[in-house]
Design a protein around this motif. Structure first.
Motif, PDB file in Angstrom:
ATOM      1  N   ALA A  33       0.817  -1.223   0.000  1.00 57.13           N
ATOM      2  CA  ALA A  33       0.000   0.000   0.000  1.00 57.13           C
ATOM      3  C   ALA A  33       0.845   1.265   0.000  1.00 57.13           C
ATOM      4  O   ALA A  33       0.369   2.332  -0.410  1.00 57.13           O
ATOM      5  CB  ALA A  33      -0.936   0.005   1.206  1.00 57.13           C
ATOM      6  N   GLU A  34       2.099   1.175   0.435  1.00 57.40           N
ATOM      7  CA  GLU A  34       2.975   2.343   0.531  1.00 57.40           C
ATOM      8  C   GLU A  34       3.859   2.546  -0.688  1.00 57.40           C
ATOM      9  O   GLU A  34       4.456   3.604  -0.855  1.00 57.40           O
ATOM     10  CB  GLU A  34       3.860   2.235   1.785  1.00 57.40           C
ATOM     11  CG  GLU A  34       3.114   2.378   3.088  1.00 57.40           C
ATOM     12  CD  GLU A  34       2.472   1.074   3.585  1.00 57.40           C
ATOM     13  OE1 GLU A  34       2.733   0.000   2.985  1.00 57.40           O
ATOM     14  OE2 GLU A  34       1.707   1.135   4.553  1.00 57.40           O
ATOM     15  N   LEU A  35       3.969   1.532  -1.545  1.00 56.76           N
ATOM     16  CA  LEU A  35       4.881   1.618  -2.691  1.00 56.76           C
ATOM     17  C   LEU A  35       4.319   2.501  -3.805  1.00 56.76           C
ATOM     18  O   LEU A  35       3.166   2.362  -4.204  1.00 56.76           O
ATOM     19  CB  LEU A  35       5.184   0.228  -3.242  1.00 56.76           C
ATOM     20  CG  LEU A  35       6.158  -0.587  -2.392  1.00 56.76           C
ATOM     21  CD1 LEU A  35       6.134  -2.054  -2.801  1.00 56.76           C
ATOM     22  CD2 LEU A  35       7.560  -0.030  -2.504  1.00 56.76           C
ATOM     23  N   ILE A  36       5.155   3.393  -4.288  1.00 56.38           N
ATOM     24  CA  ILE A  36       4.837   4.266  -5.415  1.00 56.38           C
ATOM     25  C   ILE A  36       5.453   3.689  -6.688  1.00 56.38           C
ATOM     26  O   ILE A  36       4.848   3.729  -7.757  1.00 56.38           O
ATOM     27  CB  ILE A  36       5.350   5.699  -5.149  1.00 56.38           C
ATOM     28  CG1 ILE A  36       4.589   6.293  -3.957  1.00 56.38           C
ATOM     29  CG2 ILE A  36       5.231   6.578  -6.390  1.00 56.38           C
ATOM     30  CD1 ILE A  36       5.199   7.558  -3.379  1.00 56.38           C
ATOM     31  N   ALA A  37       6.646   3.137  -6.564  1.00 56.58           N
ATOM     32  CA  ALA A  37       7.334   2.503  -7.689  1.00 56.58           C
ATOM     33  C   ALA A  37       8.387   1.558  -7.140  1.00 56.58           C
ATOM     34  O   ALA A  37       8.876   1.733  -6.026  1.00 56.58           O
ATOM     35  CB  ALA A  37       7.977   3.551  -8.598  1.00 56.58           C
ATOM     36  N   ARG A  38       8.716   0.563  -7.950  1.00 56.76           N
ATOM     37  CA  ARG A  38       9.740  -0.402  -7.565  1.00 56.76           C
ATOM     38  C   ARG A  38      10.267  -1.112  -8.792  1.00 56.76           C
ATOM     39  O   ARG A  38       9.578  -1.187  -9.805  1.00 56.76           O
ATOM     40  CB  ARG A  38       9.185  -1.411  -6.574  1.00 56.76           C
ATOM     41  CG  ARG A  38       8.135  -2.318  -7.193  1.00 56.76           C
ATOM     42  CD  ARG A  38       7.475  -3.257  -6.245  1.00 56.76           C
ATOM     43  NE  ARG A  38       8.349  -4.314  -5.821  1.00 56.76           N
ATOM     44  CZ  ARG A  38       7.949  -5.369  -5.129  1.00 56.76           C
ATOM     45  NH1 ARG A  38       6.684  -5.495  -4.788  1.00 56.76           N
ATOM     46  NH2 ARG A  38       8.798  -6.282  -4.775  1.00 56.76           N
TER      47      ARG A  38
END
Length: 182
Positions: A33-38
Motif C-alpha cells: 500500500a505504501e509503494l509508489i514505484a519499484r
C-alpha cells in the motif's frame, strides 16, 4: 512523506540475490500500500545491478528501517543504499503509468546536485514519465537532486530529461517494473 531508496548491488552477488528473491518479495508485500514505484536496475546483459523503491512512509526513521531491514540488504546483496526524501511530482504510482508494465526501454535517471534546485517542473513528454520528483534532505528543505523513472528511445534521450549542467553527476540505468510476476 515520500522517499526514494536505491540499493546498489555488491559485485558478484547475483546468486545470493536470486536465493533471496522470495524473501525480498514477501518483505515488499508488507509495504504494497505504501509503494509508489519499484524495480531493478539492469546491466547491458539484463542482470540486476540494483533495486529502486519509492515509498510513502511516516518519516525518515521509517524510511531507513524500510531500506536497512530489507532481507537482501541484511544478507549482503547490496554494497550501498541511498535513502532520500522525495516528492511525487506526478501524484501517481507506477501502476498508473499509461504506458503499462512492458514495452519500450525503461530507465532510472538520477541527478545528484547541490545549490539552487533544478528541474522542479515536469518534463515535456509526461506520458513517457513513470515517476518523477526532487530528492530532498530529511526535513524537505534542501534540494539534493532529481530522480526519474521513464520510458525513452535510448539512454541518451533518458539523460536529456535533466538539465545536465545543473548536477554534479547524472546517472542513467536500465530499469524495469518490479514485483511479483502477475
Amino acid at each position: 512523506m515520500e522517499f526514494f531508496c536505491y540499493h546498489r548491488d555488491r559485485p558478484r552477488s547475483l546468486a545470493l540475490r536470486d536465493e533471496m528473491l522470495e524473501e525480498h518479495w514477501s518483505y515488499m508485500d508488507g509495504y504494497a500500500a505504501e509503494l509508489i514505484a519499484r524495480g531493478p536496475t539492469l546491466s547491458a546483459d539484463d542482470e540486476p545491478t540494483g533495486s529502486v523503491h519509492i515509498v510513502d512512509l511516516p518519516g525518515p526513521a521509517a524510511a531507513r528501517a524500510f531500506a536497512f531491514d530489507e532481507p537482501t540488504y541484511q544478507a549482503g546483496v547490496y554494497r550501498d543504499v541511498m535513502v532520500r526524501r522525495w516528492r511525487n511530482a506526478l501524484g501517481r504510482t507506477m501502476w498508473d503509468f499509461p504506458g503499462g508494465r512492458t514495452g519500450g526501454n525503461r530507465y532510472l535517471v538520477l541527478g545528484l546536485g547541490s545549490g539552487p534546485a533544478a528541474d522542479l517542473g515536469l518534463p515535456k513528454d509526461i506520458d513517457e514519465v513513470i515517476a518523477y520528483g526532487p530528492l530532498l534532505s530529511d526535513d524537505g528543505a534542501k534540494w539534493l537532486g532529481t530522480a526519474a523513472l521513464l520510458r525513452a528511445p535510448d539512454a541518451e534521450a533518458a539523460h536529456a530529461v535533466l538539465t545536465s549542467e545543473r548536477y554534479a553527476d547524472v546517472e542513467v540505468h536500465d530499469w524495469q517494473f518490479g514485483g511479483r510476476p502477475s
